[in-house]
Design an enzyme around this catalytic site. Structure first.
Site, PDB file in Angstrom:
ATOM      1  N   ASN A   9      57.759 109.238 111.479  1.00  0.00           N
ATOM      2  CA  ASN A   9      58.830 108.461 110.508  1.00  0.00           C
ATOM      3  C   ASN A   9      60.432 109.573 110.822  1.00  0.00           C
ATOM      4  O   ASN A   9      60.835 110.439 111.195  1.00  0.00           O
ATOM      5  CB  ASN A   9      59.067 109.405 109.034  1.00  0.00           C
ATOM      6  CG  ASN A   9      60.180 108.603 107.805  1.00  0.00           C
ATOM      7  OD1 ASN A   9      60.446 107.754 108.180  1.00  0.00           O
ATOM      8  ND2 ASN A   9      59.723 109.455 106.792  1.00  0.00           N
ATOM      9  N   TRP A  10      61.061 108.003 111.901  1.00  0.00           N
ATOM     10  CA  TRP A  10      61.898 108.961 112.805  1.00  0.00           C
ATOM     11  C   TRP A  10      63.178 108.769 111.694  1.00  0.00           C
ATOM     12  O   TRP A  10      64.530 109.514 112.383  1.00  0.00           O
ATOM     13  CB  TRP A  10      62.346 107.257 113.486  1.00  0.00           C
ATOM     14  CG  TRP A  10      60.788 107.633 114.818  1.00  0.00           C
ATOM     15  CD1 TRP A  10      60.518 108.422 114.963  1.00  0.00           C
ATOM     16  CD2 TRP A  10      61.033 106.539 115.741  1.00  0.00           C
ATOM     17  NE1 TRP A  10      58.922 108.904 116.264  1.00  0.00           N
ATOM     18  CE2 TRP A  10      60.084 107.083 116.131  1.00  0.00           C
ATOM     19  CE3 TRP A  10      61.455 105.395 115.921  1.00  0.00           C
ATOM     20  CZ2 TRP A  10      59.485 106.270 117.655  1.00  0.00           C
ATOM     21  CZ3 TRP A  10      61.398 104.951 117.963  1.00  0.00           C
ATOM     22  CH2 TRP A  10      59.507 105.671 117.629  1.00  0.00           C
ATOM     23  N   LYS A  11      63.574 108.102 110.219  1.00  0.00           N
ATOM     24  CA  LYS A  11      64.081 108.356 109.689  1.00  0.00           C
ATOM     25  C   LYS A  11      65.406 108.397 110.012  1.00  0.00           C
ATOM     26  O   LYS A  11      65.567 106.812 110.891  1.00  0.00           O
ATOM     27  CB  LYS A  11      64.527 110.206 108.903  1.00  0.00           C
ATOM     28  CG  LYS A  11      63.069 110.537 108.389  1.00  0.00           C
ATOM     29  CD  LYS A  11      63.137 112.143 107.922  1.00  0.00           C
ATOM     30  CE  LYS A  11      61.228 112.264 107.894  1.00  0.00           C
ATOM     31  NZ  LYS A  11      61.985 114.082 106.886  1.00  0.00           N
ATOM     32  N   HIS A  95      59.516 107.644  99.399  1.00  0.00           N
ATOM     33  CA  HIS A  95      59.609 108.843 100.390  1.00  0.00           C
ATOM     34  C   HIS A  95      60.569 109.477  99.375  1.00  0.00           C
ATOM     35  O   HIS A  95      61.239 109.123  98.915  1.00  0.00           O
ATOM     36  CB  HIS A  95      60.316 108.894 101.856  1.00  0.00           C
ATOM     37  CG  HIS A  95      59.966 109.238 101.824  1.00  0.00           C
ATOM     38  ND1 HIS A  95      61.155 110.490 102.399  1.00  0.00           N
ATOM     39  CD2 HIS A  95      59.454 109.831 103.261  1.00  0.00           C
ATOM     40  CE1 HIS A  95      61.223 111.333 103.595  1.00  0.00           C
ATOM     41  NE2 HIS A  95      60.067 111.214 103.701  1.00  0.00           N
ATOM     42  N   GLU A  97      62.726 111.305 100.004  1.00  0.00           N
ATOM     43  CA  GLU A  97      64.312 111.378 100.462  1.00  0.00           C
ATOM     44  C   GLU A  97      64.744 109.681  99.406  1.00  0.00           C
ATOM     45  O   GLU A  97      65.783 109.965  98.763  1.00  0.00           O
ATOM     46  CB  GLU A  97      64.657 110.926 101.661  1.00  0.00           C
ATOM     47  CG  GLU A  97      64.741 112.567 102.275  1.00  0.00           C
ATOM     48  CD  GLU A  97      63.999 112.507 103.349  1.00  0.00           C
ATOM     49  OE1 GLU A  97      63.883 111.792 104.453  1.00  0.00           O
ATOM     50  OE2 GLU A  97      63.379 113.794 103.877  1.00  0.00           O
ATOM     51  N   GLU A 167      53.564 114.141 100.350  1.00  0.00           N
ATOM     52  CA  GLU A 167      54.561 114.965 100.263  1.00  0.00           C
ATOM     53  C   GLU A 167      54.712 115.853  99.978  1.00  0.00           C
ATOM     54  O   GLU A 167      55.867 115.800  99.236  1.00  0.00           O
ATOM     55  CB  GLU A 167      55.426 114.382 101.524  1.00  0.00           C
ATOM     56  CG  GLU A 167      54.940 113.571 103.211  1.00  0.00           C
ATOM     57  CD  GLU A 167      55.907 112.853 103.617  1.00  0.00           C
ATOM     58  OE1 GLU A 167      55.966 113.400 104.424  1.00  0.00           O
ATOM     59  OE2 GLU A 167      57.151 112.663 103.195  1.00  0.00           O
ATOM     60  N   GLY A 173      60.573 118.730 106.190  1.00  0.00           N
ATOM     61  CA  GLY A 173      62.172 119.334 107.341  1.00  0.00           C
ATOM     62  C   GLY A 173      62.314 121.197 106.805  1.00  0.00           C
ATOM     63  O   GLY A 173      64.130 121.444 107.470  1.00  0.00           O
ATOM     64  N   SER A 213      56.480 119.491 107.354  1.00  0.00           N
ATOM     65  CA  SER A 213      57.043 120.228 108.844  1.00  0.00           C
ATOM     66  C   SER A 213      55.566 120.414 108.971  1.00  0.00           C
ATOM     67  O   SER A 213      55.531 121.330 109.104  1.00  0.00           O
ATOM     68  CB  SER A 213      57.226 121.558 108.208  1.00  0.00           C
ATOM     69  OG  SER A 213      58.416 121.499 107.527  1.00  0.00           O
ATOM     70  N   GLY A 234      57.500 113.809 110.191  1.00  0.00           N
ATOM     71  CA  GLY A 234      59.953 113.489 110.854  1.00  0.00           C
ATOM     72  C   GLY A 234      59.908 114.638 111.886  1.00  0.00           C
ATOM     73  O   GLY A 234      59.589 113.249 112.818  1.00  0.00           O
ATOM     74  N   GLY A 235      60.516 114.878 111.639  1.00  0.00           N
ATOM     75  CA  GLY A 235      61.413 116.045 113.183  1.00  0.00           C
ATOM     76  C   GLY A 235      60.235 115.953 114.193  1.00  0.00           C
ATOM     77  O   GLY A 235      60.395 116.067 115.309  1.00  0.00           O
TER      78      GLY A 235
HETATM   79  P1  PGA Z   1      59.414 116.514 108.649  1.00  0.00           P
HETATM   80  O1  PGA Z   1      59.072 115.090 107.688  1.00  0.00           O
HETATM   81  O2  PGA Z   1      57.505 116.239 109.520  1.00  0.00           O
HETATM   82  O3  PGA Z   1      60.366 117.046 109.158  1.00  0.00           O
HETATM   83  O4  PGA Z   1      58.999 117.703 107.201  1.00  0.00           O
HETATM   84  C1  PGA Z   1      57.912 114.446 106.612  1.00  0.00           C
HETATM   85  C2  PGA Z   1      58.518 112.963 106.208  1.00  0.00           C
HETATM   86  O5  PGA Z   1      59.403 113.533 105.623  1.00  0.00           O
HETATM   87  O6  PGA Z   1      58.070 112.475 106.183  1.00  0.00           O
END
Ligand code: PGA
Length: 251
Positions: A9-11, A95, A97, A167, A173, A213, A234-235
């Site tokens: 997930n490159w956001k 998600h 977010e 999640e 994050g 994470s 993500g990250g």
């Molecule tokens: P993260 O994000 O790996 O940076 O914690 C995961 C996500 O939100 O899909």
């Protein structure tokens, strides 16, 4: 029996050029990987370029969001058929977010899922509790509510098109991960709920990913858990080396 899924997930990160370079390197470096499913979720603007790169591979491509109406006067939104037209096979829905910063409620998430499935997109539904909910002991209730509301009116014939990403919001994050045992406990609850909503066979086949994470140094212990079938990252998906070590966690 459930093929592991590693999803990026490159956001809201990367320029088009950066996304292209990363996608090209991922494509070349994973060409001989047949025991996992890889899915990339770039931002909308990167999708056509990334689609060109992965088109002759098994890598899946998804939008990070979709609108619940089919077509028309909805300034600023992206329709399911447009994602499909741009080369997407998948879409991320619900998600945390989106739920928190953009106030997507249960009904919105459900409508988006129905629309995405109608457009033949595979849906990765994200669920998970906040820190406060975890501390109040309501994790199970939150996750069950999210699943039940999301899958209202979703036909059993659509089950092959669904993935779940668990999640915990407090782990996204933040560098904090649920312990593999705690995560697996929630994954079991999710599978039990899917059994109740659909049936045991379908629930047994559905891939339930963990997200929050996930890093090269913790993926292996997560993936060793019985009910964890993949990772939504993500990250650590933004850097080639770390994403490749996630994909190669068992090598
Ligand atoms: P993260 O994000 O790996 O940076 O914690 C995961 C996500 O939100 O899909």
């Amino acid at each position: 029996m459930r093929t592991p899924v590693i999803a990026a997930n490159w956001k809201m990160n990367l320029t088009i050029d950066e996304a292209v370079t990363l996608a090209q390197k991922i494509t070349t470096s994973t060409a001989d990987i047949a025991d996992k499913e890889i899915i990339l979720f770039p931002s909308f603007l990167q999708i056509p370029a990334v689609s060109d790169i992965i088109k002759n591979t098994n890598i899946g491509l998804g939008g990070q969001n979709v609108y619940f109406e089919g077509i028309g006067a909805y300034t600023g939104e992206i329709a399911g058929y447009q994602l499909k037209d741009a080369g997407c096979t998948h879409v991320l829905i619900g998600h945390s977010e989106r739920r928190h910063y953009f106030h997507e409620d249960y009904e919105t998430v459900n409508k988006k899922i129905l629309q995405a499935l109608a457009c033949n997109l595979k849906v990765m539904l994200c669920v998970g509790e906040s820190l406060e909910e975890r501390e109040n002991g309501v994790t199970e209730m939150v996750v069950v509510d999210e699943l039940e509301s999301a899958f209202q009116d979703v036909g059993i014939n659509k089950l092959q098109e669904l993935y779940i990403a668990y999640e915990p919001i407090w782990a996204i994050g933040t560098g904090k991960t649920a312990t593999p045992k705690d995560a697996n406990h929630v994954h079991k609850i999710i599978r039990k709920t899917l059994t109740r909503i659909f049936n045991e066979e379908a629930a047994g086949q559905m891939r339930i990913l963990y997200g929050g994470s996930v890093k090269p140094d913790n993926i292996k212990s997560l993936m060793q858990q019985e009910d964890i079938d993949g990772a939504l990252v993500g990250g650590a998906s933004l850097l080639l080396e770390s994403f490749l070590s996630l994909v190669n966690y068992n090598r």
